[in-house]
Motif scaffolding. Structure first.
Motif, mmCIF file in Angstrom:
data_model
loop_
_atom_site.group_PDB
_atom_site.id
_atom_site.type_symbol
_atom_site.label_atom_id
_atom_site.label_comp_id
_atom_site.label_asym_id
_atom_site.label_seq_id
_atom_site.Cartn_x
_atom_site.Cartn_y
_atom_site.Cartn_z
ATOM 1 N N ASP A 1 -8.714 24.377 -7.896
ATOM 2 C CA ASP A 1 -8.268 24.057 -6.578
ATOM 3 C C ASP A 1 -9.359 23.605 -5.797
ATOM 4 O OD1 ASP A 1 -5.716 24.281 -7.248
ATOM 5 O OD2 ASP A 1 -5.383 26.251 -5.862
ATOM 6 N N SER A 2 -9.167 22.525 -5.040
ATOM 7 C CA SER A 2 -10.410 21.757 -4.142
ATOM 8 C C SER A 2 -10.702 22.860 -3.171
ATOM 9 C CB SER A 2 -9.786 20.526 -3.594
ATOM 10 O OG SER A 2 -10.571 19.950 -2.749
ATOM 11 N N ARG A 3 -12.011 22.773 -3.010
ATOM 12 C CA ARG A 3 -12.515 23.496 -1.765
ATOM 13 C C ARG A 3 -12.376 22.918 -0.515
ATOM 14 N NH1 ARG A 3 -18.399 23.418 -4.103
ATOM 15 N NH2 ARG A 3 -17.314 21.473 -4.652
ATOM 16 N N LEU A 4 -11.843 21.582 -0.423
ATOM 17 C CA LEU A 4 -11.565 20.824 0.598
ATOM 18 C C LEU A 4 -10.816 21.526 1.820
ATOM 19 C CD1 LEU A 4 -12.678 18.017 1.959
ATOM 20 C CD2 LEU A 4 -10.397 16.887 0.891
ATOM 21 N N ALA A 5 -9.446 22.151 1.195
ATOM 22 C CA ALA A 5 -8.865 22.898 2.219
ATOM 23 C C ALA A 5 -9.468 23.673 3.217
ATOM 24 C CB ALA A 5 -7.525 23.459 1.531
ATOM 25 N N TRP A 6 -10.398 24.444 2.631
ATOM 26 C CA TRP A 6 -10.962 25.599 3.288
ATOM 27 C C TRP A 6 -11.783 24.820 4.670
ATOM 28 C CZ3 TRP A 6 -9.116 30.232 3.330
ATOM 29 C CH2 TRP A 6 -8.557 30.433 2.255
ATOM 30 N N LEU A 7 -12.355 23.735 4.225
ATOM 31 C CA LEU A 7 -13.170 22.636 5.111
ATOM 32 C C LEU A 7 -12.350 22.613 6.219
ATOM 33 C CD1 LEU A 7 -16.089 21.866 5.541
ATOM 34 C CD2 LEU A 7 -15.380 19.723 4.656
ATOM 35 N N VAL A 8 -11.482 21.801 5.769
ATOM 36 C CA VAL A 8 -10.354 21.336 6.834
ATOM 37 C C VAL A 8 -9.843 22.325 7.665
ATOM 38 C CG1 VAL A 8 -7.993 20.044 7.059
ATOM 39 C CG2 VAL A 8 -9.539 19.354 5.356
ATOM 40 N N LEU A 9 -9.500 23.588 7.233
ATOM 41 C CA LEU A 9 -8.947 24.637 8.089
ATOM 42 C C LEU A 9 -10.104 25.011 9.115
ATOM 43 C CD1 LEU A 9 -6.686 26.950 8.529
ATOM 44 C CD2 LEU A 9 -7.854 27.926 6.932
ATOM 45 N N ALA A 10 -11.271 25.183 8.498
ATOM 46 C CA ALA A 10 -12.299 25.761 9.256
ATOM 47 C C ALA A 10 -12.495 24.780 10.557
ATOM 48 C CB ALA A 10 -13.548 25.924 8.417
ATOM 49 N N LEU A 11 -12.818 23.458 10.107
ATOM 50 C CA LEU A 11 -13.169 22.458 11.213
ATOM 51 C C LEU A 11 -11.916 22.238 12.196
ATOM 52 C CD1 LEU A 11 -15.043 19.710 9.395
ATOM 53 C CD2 LEU A 11 -15.787 21.472 10.928
ATOM 54 N N GLY A 12 -10.600 22.197 11.648
ATOM 55 C CA GLY A 12 -9.222 22.175 12.455
ATOM 56 C C GLY A 12 -9.295 23.401 13.492
ATOM 57 N N LEU A 13 -9.529 24.535 13.013
ATOM 58 C CA LEU A 13 -9.342 25.562 13.892
ATOM 59 C C LEU A 13 -10.858 25.640 15.117
ATOM 60 C CD1 LEU A 13 -8.536 28.737 11.630
ATOM 61 C CD2 LEU A 13 -7.081 27.424 13.254
ATOM 62 N N GLY A 14 -11.901 25.398 14.235
ATOM 63 C CA GLY A 14 -13.166 25.155 15.131
ATOM 64 C C GLY A 14 -12.806 24.287 16.217
ATOM 65 N N GLY A 15 -12.466 23.040 15.833
ATOM 66 C CA GLY A 15 -12.124 21.853 16.868
ATOM 67 C C GLY A 15 -11.199 22.375 17.821
ATOM 68 N N ALA A 16 -10.023 23.184 17.633
ATOM 69 C CA ALA A 16 -9.305 23.531 18.647
ATOM 70 C C ALA A 16 -9.683 24.710 19.658
ATOM 71 C CB ALA A 16 -7.876 24.308 17.873
ATOM 72 N N ALA A 17 -10.440 25.470 18.839
ATOM 73 C CA ALA A 17 -11.180 26.597 19.561
ATOM 74 C C ALA A 17 -12.240 26.014 20.607
ATOM 75 C CB ALA A 17 -11.620 27.635 18.917
ATOM 76 N N SER A 18 -12.940 25.063 20.265
ATOM 77 C CA SER A 18 -14.085 24.481 21.012
ATOM 78 C C SER A 18 -13.391 23.612 22.317
ATOM 79 C CB SER A 18 -14.964 23.693 20.302
ATOM 80 O OG SER A 18 -14.397 22.755 19.484
ATOM 81 N N ALA A 19 -12.306 22.965 21.907
ATOM 82 C CA ALA A 19 -11.547 22.318 22.900
ATOM 83 C C ALA A 19 -10.948 23.237 24.234
ATOM 84 C CB ALA A 19 -10.467 21.450 22.327
ATOM 85 N N MET A 20 -10.446 24.203 23.581
ATOM 86 C CA MET A 20 -9.887 25.125 24.593
ATOM 87 C C MET A 20 -11.124 25.847 25.500
ATOM 88 S SD MET A 20 -7.367 26.412 26.081
ATOM 89 C CE MET A 20 -5.812 26.663 25.275
ATOM 90 N N VAL A 21 -12.256 26.280 24.737
ATOM 91 C CA VAL A 21 -13.321 26.664 25.482
ATOM 92 C C VAL A 21 -13.909 25.743 26.458
ATOM 93 C CG1 VAL A 21 -15.699 27.796 25.175
ATOM 94 C CG2 VAL A 21 -13.772 28.535 23.894
ATOM 95 N N LEU A 22 -14.063 24.360 25.816
ATOM 96 C CA LEU A 22 -14.629 23.526 26.973
ATOM 97 C C LEU A 22 -13.942 23.310 28.270
ATOM 98 C CD1 LEU A 22 -16.702 21.132 27.307
ATOM 99 C CD2 LEU A 22 -14.939 19.665 25.997
ATOM 100 N N GLN A 23 -12.276 23.178 28.032
ATOM 101 C CA GLN A 23 -11.516 22.929 29.203
ATOM 102 C C GLN A 23 -11.471 24.179 29.899
ATOM 103 O OE1 GLN A 23 -7.869 20.475 27.988
ATOM 104 N NE2 GLN A 23 -8.421 21.634 26.312
ATOM 105 N N TRP A 24 -11.600 25.241 29.317
ATOM 106 C CA TRP A 24 -11.757 26.592 30.451
ATOM 107 C C TRP A 24 -13.081 26.466 30.952
ATOM 108 C CZ3 TRP A 24 -15.797 30.075 29.339
ATOM 109 C CH2 TRP A 24 -15.795 31.328 30.335
ATOM 110 N N TRP A 25 -14.231 26.261 30.443
ATOM 111 C CA TRP A 25 -15.632 26.361 31.211
ATOM 112 C C TRP A 25 -15.298 25.220 32.203
ATOM 113 C CZ3 TRP A 25 -19.383 22.325 31.268
ATOM 114 C CH2 TRP A 25 -20.809 22.936 31.786
ATOM 115 N N ILE A 26 -14.844 23.926 31.914
ATOM 116 C CA ILE A 26 -14.988 22.895 33.127
ATOM 117 C C ILE A 26 -14.178 23.528 34.095
ATOM 118 C CG2 ILE A 26 -14.146 20.582 33.559
ATOM 119 C CD1 ILE A 26 -15.095 19.741 30.573
ATOM 120 N N SER A 27 -12.924 23.853 33.954
ATOM 121 C CA SER A 27 -11.958 24.170 35.006
ATOM 122 C C SER A 27 -12.337 25.518 35.782
ATOM 123 C CB SER A 27 -10.518 24.094 34.172
ATOM 124 O OG SER A 27 -10.314 22.872 33.514
ATOM 125 N N VAL A 28 -12.864 26.455 35.115
ATOM 126 C CA VAL A 28 -13.061 27.793 35.728
ATOM 127 C C VAL A 28 -14.462 27.860 36.424
ATOM 128 C CG1 VAL A 28 -13.119 29.987 35.487
ATOM 129 C CG2 VAL A 28 -11.184 28.779 34.426
#
Lengths: 396, 185
Positions: free
Chosen positions: B60-87
């Motif tokens: 199986d390709s290792r690509l899925a794990w990279l996509v999962l990590a970057l997807g979750l990382g992107g989502a988490a950083s977007a939430m943290v960024l908005q929290w930091w700006i707004s709070v």
């Protein structure tokens, strides 16, 4: 046409699956007797519990109807060997007209607008739609449309088992498009009539889609379980493969995420606009212990399965996928409960023996009707021209 | 520009190339190459052939794990960024809602999560495939040009532990290759 061993394709007489109609009927009658006793003095609670059970099993049957229509509309080859199971689920739809009778009879206990708008200015404006006569006429129309489509598709498909005529497939493919349009309208308005109208001031333009997404979660979870149980009982071993579990698992996953998307969008827009007549519906569901159930739905209907059902490894192992499907069915039931029950229990969920009795009554009848459909015909459409395509379905 | 050129075996030959006349015969041949125990080899087709990766025995390709990590990382950083700006960085009261209104941050969180996953899928795919690569020894074969049209090929590379020039040519002919040639490095 591949050489199929007929033994694994019809339910063997004498087995518990063959007796399923009687088992289901027995559970249903016991549930009805229990309901009749328990409803004494708790008529309003009973009718809401009945509505929850009715909507839960109806949503599975309606999901089956949609799945069959879509398989024909998209000329899908992969799903032919599991289509018959969905056909059997949708073939139970006429029975739901009977199961609707308690709701029609007790509608005054469910809907505050039933006796007329009274002094309520908003209800007076909605009276051309929300009135007893039109409500019952609409319900009759839904059942006629659903039953006609379901029985017509099921009977043609059964006829092909004997004749193998390709023209039947072409005919059903041509009809599936218009039927999907009818389906979209009837399911949308049915969800407005039977769920949204419980809180007649409230409205959400997204609500029909919300209910529809639940229907699909219901049918895909149900199909996974039925497939798994049939295979463990020794049926359809050579015609349903890993690939079918994987595909159904993906569809279950997709519509679980779709449900979350729709549920959040509906909540988000109402939260943002902050208009009292819209937010009140969510306020009811954040009051008391209802907030716990709201949280359980967010985590259990989306968060946990989002990770659990993500991997192909899980979706290709029938036992694990069945566990996920059973969990999703439970969450789907919790979702329906969450939609209906705040209307009668203001302070929090109150799941009790009355709910169990109603679920046994409706579920038993559903199971009996499904079991009857299951043993009447072969478990797969044995002469469908696309069957070989489905039998070769295999993902690397 | 080391990453633009292929890594090559140190032998004189790059490998042996066998041509097959149909997807079906290529599919069969792939499973035979797999069962023969070769590890450094590849199949080349004008279009994807369903299930070929299993006939080749690819993991199986290792690509899925990279996509999962970057997807979750992107989502988490977007939430943290908005929290930091707004709070913290620039708190503003917007329509009477709390500074940390996670509901309002959810669409961006979702979108940045998708963006992270998509970037991970595209660039991860390129990295795992060692792309871009301007040149490859197989391009020296005239017959191999048909791989973008109607040619189906298997190449066994020289750094495979089981590689030997004569034996591989014979093996490819045995499993149905219509034409076999040696490709130099």
């Amino acid at each position: 046409m591949p050489d199929l061993n007929q033994a694994g394709l019809t339910i063997t007489p004498g087995t518990w699956l063959y007796r399923l109609p009687w088992i289901g009927l027995g559970i249903g009658l016991a549930g009805m007797a229990g309901s009749a006793v328990l409803a004494q003095g708790h008529l309003q609670e009973f009718l809401h519990a009945w509505l929850v059970a009715f909507l839960f099993f109806l949503s599975i049957a309606l999901g089956g109807l949609f799945f069959v229509l879509v398989l024909f509309a998209t000329k899908a080859g992969w799903g032919v060997s599991i289509r018959r199971l969905a056909e059997n689920a949708m073939a139970t739809l006429p029975i739901f007209a009977l199961l609707f009778l308690p709701i029609a009879w007790g509608a005054g206990q469910l809907f505050s607008w039933w006796e007329g708008p009274g002094e309520d200015a908003l209800l007076a404006l909605k009276e051309p739609y929300l009135n007893a006569g039109f409500f019952l006429a609409r319900a009759a129309a839904y059942f006629i449309v659903w039953s006609a489509i379901a029985l017509w598709f099921a009977s043609r498909s059964a006829r092909q088992d004997d004749s193998g005529q390709h023209s039947i497939t072409r005919r059903l493919q041509a009809a599936s498009g218009p039927c999907l349009i009818l389906y979209a309208f009837t399911v949308t308005f049915a969800s407005i009539d039977w769920i949204m109208a419980l809180d007649p001031h409230w409205y959400s333009t997204m609500f029909g889609v919300y209910f529809f997404s639940g229907c699909l979660v219901g049918i895909f979870a149900f199909l996974v379980l039925v497939m798994g149980i049939l295979q463990e009982a020794g049926y359809v071993g050579q015609v349903i493969h890993k690939g079918h579990y994987h595909n159904l698992g993906m569809l279950l996953y997709a519509f679980m995420v779709f449900w979350a998307y729709i549920a959040f969008s509906q909540y988000f827009l109402i939260w943002y606009a902050n208009i009292p007549e819209e937010t009140i519906w969510y306020l009811h569901r954040m009051h008391g212990t209802w907030s716990n159930l709201s949280l359980i739905l967010a985590v259990g209907h989306f968060g946990v399965p989002f990770f659990f059902l993500m991997s192909r490894v899980i979706k290709e192992k029938p036992r694990l996928l069945m566990a996920g499907a059973a969990w999703m069915l439970l969450m789907h039931l919790a979702d329906i409960y969450w939609l209906v029950m705040p209307n009668v229990y203001a302070h929090g969920p109150h799941f009790g023996i009355l709910d169990v009795a109603a679920l046994a009554a409706v579920g038993g009848v559903f199971m009996g009707a499904f079991g009857w459909a299951l043993r009447r015909r072969a478990l797969i459409p044995v002469k469908d021209p696309r069957l070989p395509e489905s039998l070769q379905l295999d993902h690397a | 520009m080391a990453f633009l050129s292929p890594q090559l075996p140190s032998t004189e030959e790059y490998g042996v190339l066998g041509e097959f006349d149909s997807p079906r015969s290529l599919y069969r041949a792939c499973s035979q190459v797999r069962d023969a125990g070769y590890s450094r080899w590849d199949a080349h087709t004008p279009f994807p052939i369903h299930g070929l990766e299993r006939a080749m025995g690819l993991r199986d390709s290792r690509l899925a794990w990279l996509v999962l990590a970057l997807g979750l990382g992107g989502a988490a950083s977007a939430m943290v960024l908005q929290w930091w700006i707004s709070v913290h960085a620039y708190p503003l009261v917007i329509s009477g809602k709390p500074f940390y209104s996670w509901q309002a941050f959810e669409p961006e969180t979702f979108e940045i999560g998708i963006l992270g996953g998509a970037l991970g899928a595209v660039f991860g795919m390129m990295a795992f495939n060692k792309l871009p690569m301007w040149y490859h020894p197989l391009f020296a074969s005239k017959r191999f040009q048909r791989v973008t049209d109607d040619g189906f090929f298997i190449s066994i590379e020289a750094w495979d532990p089981k590689f030997d020039v004569e034996g591989c040519q014979k093996f490819l002919r045995e499993i149905g290759a219509t034409h076999v040639e040696v490709v130099l490095r």
